[in-house]
Enzyme design. Structure first.
Site, PDB file in Angstrom:
ATOM      1  N   GLY A  10       0.799  -1.220   0.000  1.00  0.00           N
ATOM      2  CA  GLY A  10       0.000   0.000   0.000  1.00  0.00           C
ATOM      3  C   GLY A  10       0.828   1.264   0.000  1.00  0.00           C
ATOM      4  O   GLY A  10       2.061   1.237  -0.082  1.00  0.00           O
ATOM      5  N   PHE A  11       0.144   2.368   0.122  1.00  0.00           N
ATOM      6  CA  PHE A  11       0.765   3.692   0.037  1.00  0.00           C
ATOM      7  C   PHE A  11       1.820   3.908   1.126  1.00  0.00           C
ATOM      8  O   PHE A  11       3.019   4.037   0.850  1.00  0.00           O
ATOM      9  CB  PHE A  11      -0.330   4.749   0.107  1.00  0.00           C
ATOM     10  CG  PHE A  11       0.121   6.155   0.370  1.00  0.00           C
ATOM     11  CD1 PHE A  11       1.228   6.682  -0.274  1.00  0.00           C
ATOM     12  CD2 PHE A  11      -0.576   6.951   1.266  1.00  0.00           C
ATOM     13  CE1 PHE A  11       1.647   7.987  -0.033  1.00  0.00           C
ATOM     14  CE2 PHE A  11      -0.176   8.257   1.508  1.00  0.00           C
ATOM     15  CZ  PHE A  11       0.937   8.767   0.865  1.00  0.00           C
ATOM     16  N   ILE A  12       1.404   3.912   2.379  1.00  0.00           N
ATOM     17  CA  ILE A  12       2.354   4.162   3.464  1.00  0.00           C
ATOM     18  C   ILE A  12       3.287   2.974   3.629  1.00  0.00           C
ATOM     19  O   ILE A  12       4.508   3.140   3.792  1.00  0.00           O
ATOM     20  CB  ILE A  12       1.617   4.464   4.775  1.00  0.00           C
ATOM     21  CG1 ILE A  12       0.730   5.708   4.620  1.00  0.00           C
ATOM     22  CG2 ILE A  12       2.607   4.675   5.919  1.00  0.00           C
ATOM     23  CD1 ILE A  12      -0.162   5.994   5.812  1.00  0.00           C
ATOM     24  N   TYR A 153     -14.922   2.272  10.993  1.00  0.00           N
ATOM     25  CA  TYR A 153     -13.470   2.326  10.778  1.00  0.00           C
ATOM     26  C   TYR A 153     -12.772   2.913  11.998  1.00  0.00           C
ATOM     27  O   TYR A 153     -11.778   2.366  12.498  1.00  0.00           O
ATOM     28  CB  TYR A 153     -13.161   3.154   9.536  1.00  0.00           C
ATOM     29  CG  TYR A 153     -11.685   3.440   9.344  1.00  0.00           C
ATOM     30  CD1 TYR A 153     -10.842   2.472   8.799  1.00  0.00           C
ATOM     31  CD2 TYR A 153     -11.136   4.664   9.711  1.00  0.00           C
ATOM     32  CE1 TYR A 153      -9.486   2.721   8.631  1.00  0.00           C
ATOM     33  CE2 TYR A 153      -9.789   4.926   9.541  1.00  0.00           C
ATOM     34  CZ  TYR A 153      -8.967   3.952   9.005  1.00  0.00           C
ATOM     35  OH  TYR A 153      -7.623   4.206   8.842  1.00  0.00           O
ATOM     36  N   LYS A 157      -9.997   1.249  14.750  1.00  0.00           N
ATOM     37  CA  LYS A 157      -8.678   1.809  15.027  1.00  0.00           C
ATOM     38  C   LYS A 157      -8.474   2.041  16.524  1.00  0.00           C
ATOM     39  O   LYS A 157      -7.376   1.823  17.057  1.00  0.00           O
ATOM     40  CB  LYS A 157      -8.487   3.114  14.245  1.00  0.00           C
ATOM     41  CG  LYS A 157      -8.229   2.898  12.766  1.00  0.00           C
ATOM     42  CD  LYS A 157      -6.947   2.109  12.556  1.00  0.00           C
ATOM     43  CE  LYS A 157      -6.539   1.995  11.108  1.00  0.00           C
ATOM     44  NZ  LYS A 157      -5.276   1.253  10.941  1.00  0.00           N
TER      45      LYS A 157
END
Length: 326
Positions: A10-12, A153, A157
């Site tokens: 993914g991105f990060i 979501y 978290k």
């Protein structure tokens, strides 16, 4: 050092893996290649890591909910540190799929935590989110601000943070949770506000703002987020802690869109549509705790970051550009 990056395609995760490899570490990336956005982007992320790491990089395709696979990866490769970036992303979709989000973001995290504790992992770094705060009672948010999650979501978290604290306290597994504030930059998800604004402007379409545009965000450049994670390789000062990782300021979505229009040179007007429920009205991080514990100092302001992203976008437009909605 042998490092596991979950969500490493993914991105990060891929930006973090790339920097770890550049620093000489061995990295295994575990990712299920969820088609939440174009998988070609994720595959390119992995290829970038392969080019940097060569024989020090390994990709394993699979889910963090697969106990046998997670055990094989952590125990079989002698993992020292885990950067847990894997999660089912998206505030709005979580409203429609709460069970799926809980199974992955809480159940999957527990699978990785339990396996890490059983196999003597040195440190577990959990990617959390500013969404845990919900409606602000004051700004900027510090870590003592009450939590009022407003989406499934966000609930997942916050739950993940609690579990990390429990494992740090009871299982002798040092954990740190980093609350990211709207991370952006090269290779970012193409369905995020900045990438959408840039894509539309470069295609002579107006940026679309949902709501009045006065909502504000603390946008954090991905290099700063990677720096915060890497700092945890060399210190135990933050073990057991939860910290904000944000930028130096926040900005209204309207001003952000105006920056993008100006930087791209587009001659178009901004369009407003109905605001989406579950989106926070304002976010802004107090990063003094991270500054004290790991010397975190955000280095890229939003104007610099937007300009850098636009330059990168132009150079990689042939494969990255998201589908522009009419």
């Amino acid at each position: 050092m042998q490092v596991l990056v979950t969500g490493g395609a993914g991105f990060i995760g891929s930006n973090l893996a790339e920097r770890l490899l550049a620093d000489g570490h061995r990295v295994v990336a575990l990712d299920n290649l969820d088609p939440y956005y174009d998988l070609n982007i994720k595959r390119r992320n992995l290829n970038t890591c392969r080019k940097v790491g060569e024989d020090r990089f390994e990709f394993v395709e699979g889910s963090i909910t697969d106990e046998s696979l997670v055990k094989e990866v952590i125990a079989g490769r002698g993992v020292d540190v885990i950067f847990h970036e894997a999660a089912k992303a998206g505030v709005r979709p979580s409203v429609e799929q709460p069970k799926e989000y809980n199974a992955n973001n809480v159940g999957g995290l527990l699978t990785v935590l339990e396996t890490a504790a059983d196999n003597g992992v040195d440190r577990f770094v959990n990617a959390s989110s500013s969404s845990v705060y919900g409606v602000p009672e004051y700004l900027p948010y510090d870590e003592d601000h009450p939590n009022h999650p407003k989406s499934p979501y966000a609930v997942t978290k916050r739950s993940a943070e609690y579990y990390c604290n429990v494992y740090d306290d009871l299982q002798d597994l040092p954990t740190v949770s980093l609350r990211y504030f709207t991370v952006y930059g090269p290779r970012m998800r193409p369905n995020m506000a900045i990438s959408n604004f840039v894509s539309r402007c470069l295609n002579s379409k107006p940026p679309i703002i949902y709501g009045d545009g006065e909502q504000t965000r603390d946008f954090t450049f991905v290099d700063d987020v990677v720096d915060a994670n890497l700092a945890l390789l060399d210190t135990d000062a933050a073990d057991g802690e939860t910290m904000n990782i944000g930028s130096s300021d926040n900005i209204s979505i309207r001003k952000l869109a105006e920056y993008v229009v100006e930087e791209t040179g587009a001659d178009i007007d901004i369009v407003h549509e109905e605001r989406k429920d579950a989106d926070a009205r304002h976010t802004h991080a107090d990063v003094s705790k991270a500054s004290d514990l790991i010397d975190y100092e955000p280095s890229v302001d939003i104007r610099q970051g937007v300009s850098r992203f636009i330059d990168w976008y132009r150079e990689n437009r042939d494969w990255y550009e998201p589908l522009v909605r009419n």
